[in-house]
Scaffold this active site. Structure first.
Site, PDB file in Angstrom:
ATOM      1  N   TYR A  34      -0.697  -1.314  10.466  1.00 46.67           N
ATOM      2  CA  TYR A  34      -0.934  -1.488   9.034  1.00 46.67           C
ATOM      3  C   TYR A  34       0.252  -0.963   8.216  1.00 46.67           C
ATOM      4  O   TYR A  34       0.791  -1.667   7.362  1.00 46.67           O
ATOM      5  CB  TYR A  34      -2.218  -0.751   8.638  1.00 46.67           C
ATOM      6  CG  TYR A  34      -2.595  -0.883   7.179  1.00 46.67           C
ATOM      7  CD1 TYR A  34      -3.121  -2.060   6.675  1.00 46.67           C
ATOM      8  CD2 TYR A  34      -2.445   0.193   6.298  1.00 46.67           C
ATOM      9  CE1 TYR A  34      -3.484  -2.175   5.334  1.00 46.67           C
ATOM     10  CE2 TYR A  34      -2.802   0.092   4.962  1.00 46.67           C
ATOM     11  CZ  TYR A  34      -3.322  -1.098   4.487  1.00 46.67           C
ATOM     12  OH  TYR A  34      -3.671  -1.210   3.164  1.00 46.67           O
TER      13      TYR A  34
ATOM     14  N   SER B  52       0.870  -1.193   0.000  1.00 46.98           N
ATOM     15  CA  SER B  52       0.000   0.000   0.000  1.00 46.98           C
ATOM     16  C   SER B  52       0.901   1.234   0.000  1.00 46.98           C
ATOM     17  O   SER B  52       2.022   1.196   0.521  1.00 46.98           O
ATOM     18  CB  SER B  52      -0.850   0.003   1.268  1.00 46.98           C
ATOM     19  OG  SER B  52      -1.461   1.271   1.440  1.00 46.98           O
TER      20      SER B  52
HETATM   21  P1  NAD Z   1     -11.072  -7.111   0.851  1.00 49.01           P
HETATM   22  O1  NAD Z   1     -11.080  -6.921   2.332  1.00 49.01           O
HETATM   23  O2  NAD Z   1     -12.340  -6.864   0.104  1.00 49.01           O
HETATM   24  O3  NAD Z   1     -10.584  -8.604   0.507  1.00 49.01           O
HETATM   25  C1  NAD Z   1      -9.641  -9.243   1.259  1.00 49.01           C
HETATM   26  C2  NAD Z   1     -10.117 -10.639   1.563  1.00 49.01           C
HETATM   27  O4  NAD Z   1      -9.165 -11.209   2.459  1.00 49.01           O
HETATM   28  C3  NAD Z   1     -11.481 -10.694   2.283  1.00 49.01           C
HETATM   29  O5  NAD Z   1     -12.388 -11.462   1.519  1.00 49.01           O
HETATM   30  C4  NAD Z   1     -11.170 -11.333   3.617  1.00 49.01           C
HETATM   31  O6  NAD Z   1     -12.171 -12.227   4.071  1.00 49.01           O
HETATM   32  C5  NAD Z   1      -9.862 -12.057   3.331  1.00 49.01           C
HETATM   33  N1  NAD Z   1      -9.094 -12.298   4.550  1.00 49.01           N
HETATM   34  C6  NAD Z   1      -8.921 -11.478   5.615  1.00 49.01           C
HETATM   35  N2  NAD Z   1      -8.178 -12.072   6.550  1.00 49.01           N
HETATM   36  C7  NAD Z   1      -7.856 -13.309   6.074  1.00 49.01           C
HETATM   37  C8  NAD Z   1      -7.101 -14.402   6.602  1.00 49.01           C
HETATM   38  N3  NAD Z   1      -6.532 -14.340   7.799  1.00 49.01           N
HETATM   39  N4  NAD Z   1      -6.988 -15.513   5.848  1.00 49.01           N
HETATM   40  C9  NAD Z   1      -7.565 -15.595   4.623  1.00 49.01           C
HETATM   41  N5  NAD Z   1      -8.297 -14.586   4.080  1.00 49.01           N
HETATM   42  C10 NAD Z   1      -8.433 -13.453   4.800  1.00 49.01           C
HETATM   43  O7  NAD Z   1      -9.922  -6.203   0.309  1.00 49.01           O
HETATM   44  P2  NAD Z   1      -9.404  -5.962  -1.228  1.00 49.01           P
HETATM   45  O8  NAD Z   1     -10.115  -4.828  -1.822  1.00 49.01           O
HETATM   46  O9  NAD Z   1      -9.379  -7.246  -1.972  1.00 49.01           O
HETATM   47  O10 NAD Z   1      -7.920  -5.435  -1.042  1.00 49.01           O
HETATM   48  C11 NAD Z   1      -7.190  -5.791  -0.002  1.00 49.01           C
HETATM   49  C12 NAD Z   1      -5.712  -5.567  -0.228  1.00 49.01           C
HETATM   50  O11 NAD Z   1      -5.424  -4.349  -0.921  1.00 49.01           O
HETATM   51  C13 NAD Z   1      -5.106  -5.458   1.140  1.00 49.01           C
HETATM   52  O12 NAD Z   1      -3.857  -6.048   1.181  1.00 49.01           O
HETATM   53  C14 NAD Z   1      -5.047  -3.941   1.309  1.00 49.01           C
HETATM   54  O13 NAD Z   1      -4.103  -3.566   2.281  1.00 49.01           O
HETATM   55  C15 NAD Z   1      -4.636  -3.534  -0.087  1.00 49.01           C
HETATM   56  N6  NAD Z   1      -4.883  -2.119  -0.366  1.00 49.01           N
HETATM   57  C16 NAD Z   1      -6.156  -1.644  -0.495  1.00 49.01           C
HETATM   58  C17 NAD Z   1      -6.346  -0.298  -0.746  1.00 49.01           C
HETATM   59  C18 NAD Z   1      -7.716   0.292  -0.918  1.00 49.01           C
HETATM   60  O14 NAD Z   1      -7.822   1.541  -0.965  1.00 49.01           O
HETATM   61  N7  NAD Z   1      -8.754  -0.503  -1.033  1.00 49.01           N
HETATM   62  C19 NAD Z   1      -5.237   0.554  -0.843  1.00 49.01           C
HETATM   63  C20 NAD Z   1      -3.975   0.036  -0.693  1.00 49.01           C
HETATM   64  C21 NAD Z   1      -3.811  -1.312  -0.468  1.00 49.01           C
END
Ligand code: NAD
Length: 265
Positions: free
Chosen positions: A162, A148
């Site tokens: 984070y 991120s």
């Molecule tokens: P999301 O939360 O919709 O999807 C992540 C999935 O991971 C979820 O379905 C959740 O159930 C699963 N999960 C959580 N903990 C878990 C575990 N212990 N074991 C297995 N699965 C698990 O999020 P997303 O939109 O797919 O994006 C997430 C990634 O993108 C993250 O790494 C986040 O830090 C990164 N990110 C997002 C943004 C943003 O603005 N949306 C910005 C920068 C980085």
């Protein structure tokens, strides 16, 4: 160019999304499948993993779903074995899981710190630990880890656990890349900026429609390109990095942020 991932098997960890719409992991899983990969959709939330699997199958492509908490070593080991049983091999490992718990170092509890580090960082150590030996045996593989912009810049939010994990992911990925460069395995990081996903929508949950619109307008305005990205922006960068077009690219990062980091400099 279609079929860029023909005959490959991709494990997408965190392949569901935390709400309706397109999360980064879900979009990457579907895009990999559209390019010919068989996709092993892993999530702690069975329904979320199944939803992504079903989208892929409905589009006429191949996928399986699997439930695991990837912060647990025994569950990761079992997940890798299940993927090998289902699809014989693993060519692509995509680590998307990431959670946020708010607070600076004083407000963050020890339990919260440990939890976020386990889910965001230890999970990548564990999936790589169990997948890399199989890739090494095959003499090829590609790893994508999702960081991120919060891992490289202060984003104005107090969430020290984070930001620490997202910074560490970058160096862990470089470390893997260096250690496996001669084994045909590439490892790269995607650094998303502000992406409009269900994860972001969750933060607006408790607000009125008017407040929500104001906050979205504010977020859009922070970006030099004038808008947040979406999950497909992250997925397309990932697709490039796991495809053969990126065969000489390892140990580096692609920033997907509409110019945000350049503005912060
Ligand atoms: P999301 O939360 O919709 O999807 C992540 C999935 O991971 C979820 O379905 C959740 O159930 C699963 N999960 C959580 N903990 C878990 C575990 N212990 N074991 C297995 N699965 C698990 O999020 P997303 O939109 O797919 O994006 C997430 C990634 O993108 C993250 O790494 C986040 O830090 C990164 N990110 C997002 C943004 C943003 O603005 N949306 C910005 C920068 C980085």
């Amino acid at each position: 160019m279609a079929g860029r991932l023909k005959d490959r098997v991709a494990v997408v960890v965190g392949a569901g999304s935390c709400g309706p719409g397109w999360g980064n992991g879900k979009a990457a899983a579907v895009l990999y499948a559209r390019e010919g990969a068989r996709v092993f959709c892993v999530d702690i939330d069975s329904k979320a993993a199944e939803e992504t699997r079903d989208i892929i199958i409905k589009e006429g492509n191949m996928a399986a779903s699997y439930t695991a908490d990837v912060s647990r070593g025994n569950q990761v080991e079992a997940m890798v074995n299940a993927c090998l049983s289902a699809f014989d091999r693993i060519d692509i490992l995509h680590n998307n899981v990431g959670i946020v718990e708010h607070g600076g170092v004083v407000e963050t509890t020890e339990d919260s710190w440990d939890h976020v580090l386990s889910v965001n960082l230890k999970s990548i150590f564990l999936t790589c630990k169990h997948v890399l030996p199989h890739m090494e045996k095959a003499g090829k593989g590609a790893v994508i880890n999702i960081s991120s912009t919060a891992g490289v810049r202060h984003m104005g939010t107090k969430y020290c656990s984070y930001t620490s994990t997202k910074a560490a992911i970058i160096q862990l990925t470089r470390d893997i890349a260096m250690n496996y460069a001669r084994s045909g395995i590439r490892a790269n990081t995607i650094i998303p900026g502000v992406i409009h996903t269900p994860l972001v929508e969750q933060f607006y949950g408790g607000y009125s429609q008017q407040e929500r619109e104001r906050m979205i307008a504010y977020r859009n305005d922070q970006i030099p390109m004038g808008r947040m990205g979406d999950a497909w922006d992250v997925a397309h960068a990932s697709l490039f990095l796991v495809s053969d077009e990126a065969r000489y690219i390892t140990g580096t990062e692609i920033v997907v942020d509409g110019g945000l980091i350049a503005k912060c400099l």
